[in-house]
Design an enzyme around this catalytic site. Structure first.
Site, PDB file in Angstrom:
ATOM      1  N   THR A 174       0.889  -1.151   0.000  1.00 56.48           N
ATOM      2  CA  THR A 174       0.000   0.000   0.000  1.00 56.48           C
ATOM      3  C   THR A 174       0.927   1.199   0.000  1.00 56.48           C
ATOM      4  O   THR A 174       2.066   1.092   0.432  1.00 56.48           O
ATOM      5  CB  THR A 174      -0.868   0.010   1.281  1.00 56.48           C
ATOM      6  OG1 THR A 174      -1.700  -1.158   1.294  1.00 56.48           O
ATOM      7  CG2 THR A 174      -1.746   1.234   1.368  1.00 56.48           C
ATOM      8  N   ARG A 202     -13.322  -7.847  -1.379  1.00 55.14           N
ATOM      9  CA  ARG A 202     -12.615  -7.663  -0.108  1.00 55.14           C
ATOM     10  C   ARG A 202     -12.142  -6.221   0.037  1.00 55.14           C
ATOM     11  O   ARG A 202     -11.559  -5.648  -0.868  1.00 55.14           O
ATOM     12  CB  ARG A 202     -11.426  -8.617  -0.037  1.00 55.14           C
ATOM     13  CG  ARG A 202     -10.563  -8.470   1.235  1.00 55.14           C
ATOM     14  CD  ARG A 202      -9.354  -7.598   1.021  1.00 55.14           C
ATOM     15  NE  ARG A 202      -8.444  -7.614   2.165  1.00 55.14           N
ATOM     16  CZ  ARG A 202      -7.380  -6.837   2.281  1.00 55.14           C
ATOM     17  NH1 ARG A 202      -7.081  -5.970   1.331  1.00 55.14           N
ATOM     18  NH2 ARG A 202      -6.595  -6.913   3.347  1.00 55.14           N
ATOM     19  N   GLY A 204      -9.730  -3.893   2.581  1.00 54.50           N
ATOM     20  CA  GLY A 204      -8.792  -3.874   3.682  1.00 54.50           C
ATOM     21  C   GLY A 204      -8.968  -2.609   4.486  1.00 54.50           C
ATOM     22  O   GLY A 204     -10.037  -1.995   4.497  1.00 54.50           O
ATOM     23  N   ASP A 205      -7.897  -2.192   5.146  1.00 56.82           N
ATOM     24  CA  ASP A 205      -7.979  -0.999   5.990  1.00 56.82           C
ATOM     25  C   ASP A 205      -7.812   0.293   5.218  1.00 56.82           C
ATOM     26  O   ASP A 205      -8.207   1.358   5.701  1.00 56.82           O
ATOM     27  CB  ASP A 205      -6.921  -1.072   7.094  1.00 56.82           C
ATOM     28  CG  ASP A 205      -5.504  -1.078   6.528  1.00 56.82           C
ATOM     29  OD1 ASP A 205      -5.258  -1.819   5.566  1.00 56.82           O
ATOM     30  OD2 ASP A 205      -4.644  -0.354   7.053  1.00 56.82           O
ATOM     31  N   THR A 225       0.065   0.142   6.489  1.00 57.41           N
ATOM     32  CA  THR A 225       0.194  -0.842   5.420  1.00 57.41           C
ATOM     33  C   THR A 225       0.364  -2.209   6.089  1.00 57.41           C
ATOM     34  O   THR A 225       0.770  -2.303   7.242  1.00 57.41           O
ATOM     35  CB  THR A 225       1.411  -0.583   4.518  1.00 57.41           C
ATOM     36  OG1 THR A 225       2.617  -0.847   5.259  1.00 57.41           O
ATOM     37  CG2 THR A 225       1.440   0.841   4.008  1.00 57.41           C
ATOM     38  N   GLY A 226       0.073  -3.248   5.340  1.00 60.23           N
ATOM     39  CA  GLY A 226       0.205  -4.590   5.892  1.00 60.23           C
ATOM     40  C   GLY A 226      -1.087  -5.351   5.705  1.00 60.23           C
ATOM     41  O   GLY A 226      -1.870  -5.065   4.791  1.00 60.23           O
ATOM     42  N   GLY A 228      -4.527  -5.705   6.166  1.00 61.35           N
ATOM     43  CA  GLY A 228      -5.524  -4.721   6.562  1.00 61.35           C
ATOM     44  C   GLY A 228      -6.521  -5.194   7.590  1.00 61.35           C
ATOM     45  O   GLY A 228      -7.031  -4.392   8.386  1.00 61.35           O
TER      46      GLY A 228
END
Length: 314
Positions: A174, A202, A204-205, A225-226, A228
């Site tokens: 991200t 889907r 994510g965050d 990032t990572g 989410g």
């Protein structure tokens, strides 16, 4: 008064100059973070954001992005957007024009067309190659029927959690870009193609204000990032701001937030990028296999400088 500056994750470093130039001319933090993020979205070498982003399980690229203004706390976000080159700019228009904070999928695309946003094919030879290799490896030798049902069949038989862990590092990613302008306003931007080979739909965050993105002039800004799902469960970005509101330094807040991620005892990792209201910056990661690094650039600097962050162990 803090001098204006802009920071970004590893993949944003070479593109911070566009935002720094806007700040040098007296432009806003919002304009700066959008400009630099757009360049990351256009980078075909980055398979985690925009052009060349790895597609979902159906081979379709779905993009998420969000933008937030620290002075007004106004936000704009889009999720599962297909066929548009700059999701961050759609998020900016949501912030400025829409009566909502978040739009997703067909609704976000309808809004983007109404706003005259640039459409285009985000697939590249690199992203197609990754998907084709995945399909051959996962399905052809197993003889699984490639219908709607194969999503469920695959998830059950192959264990999607293990698949997430098997993904190469560049398939997770991200871009985070945060800035403070000459007026002391802060802004934060996040854009991503999401986890590679994710389930269709889907989120994510990254498009979720409070999870992957939050900023407030009174305290600072934070993005993530990572994996989410972890940031969503902990409301990580807003939690970091809350920790600074309670008196922790940016470094202490980032450290504690990564400890919170470890406390979930779940698979996957998390990273954050933080600035505070007086211009301190820090990045942090739950990973131990590589250094946490972010990039910093102020108007007048010829090149951005790397800044070492912190690795937070369980």
């Amino acid at each position: 008064m803090v001098k204006p500056f802009i920071i970004g994750t590893r993949n944003a470093g070479q593109f911070l100059g566009a935002g720094a130039e806007i700040l040098r001319g007296g432009g806003s933090a919002l304009d700066a973070v959008e400009a630099s993020t757009r360049l990351v979205e256009s980078n075909p070498d980055d398979t985690s954001v925009g052009l060349s982003g790895i597609p979902n399980l159906f081979g379709v690229q779905e993009m998420d992005a969000s933008l937030m203004c620290g002075r007004t706390l106004r936000s704009g976000a889009v999720g599962a957007v297909k066929g548009f080159l700059h999701p961050i700019s759609i998020a900016r228009r949501v912030l400025e024009e829409a009566p909502h904070v978040m739009l997703v999928a067909e609704g976000a695309e309808l809004f983007a067309r109404a706003m005259g946003m640039e459409e285009g094919d985000l697939a590249t030879e690199k992203s197609r190659s990754v998907y084709e290799t995945f399909v051959r490896d996962a399905f052809e030798h197993d003889g699984i029927d490639e219908s709607q049902q194969w999503i469920v069949d695959y998830a059950r038989s192959q264990n999607m959690r293990e698949w997430y862990d098997r993904l190469a590092d560049h398939h997770h990613g991200t871009v985070n870009v945060l800035a403070m302008d000459g007026g002391g306003d802060v802004a934060s931007a996040v854009s991503t193609s999401g986890t590679a080979l994710k389930f269709p739909g889907r989120l994510g965050d990254s498009p979720i204000i409070g999870a992957g993105n939050y900023c407030d002039n009174r305290y600072g800004a934070a993005c993530c990032t990572g994996r989410g799902e972890l940031a969503i469960r902990n409301s990580t970005a807003r939690t970091i701001i809350h920790y600074m509101e309670d008196g922790l330094t940016a470094r202490e807040a980032a450290f504690r937030a990564m400890k919170d991620i470890h406390a979930l005892k779940s698979f996957g990792g998390m990273n954050c990028l933080v600035l505070d209201k007086v211009g301190n910056t820090v990045s942090a990661t739950t990973r131990t296999d590589r250094e946490s690094v972010h990039w910093y650039m102020a108007p007048g600097m010829e090149e951005p400088e790397p800044r070492k962050g912190i690795n937070v162990k369980p």
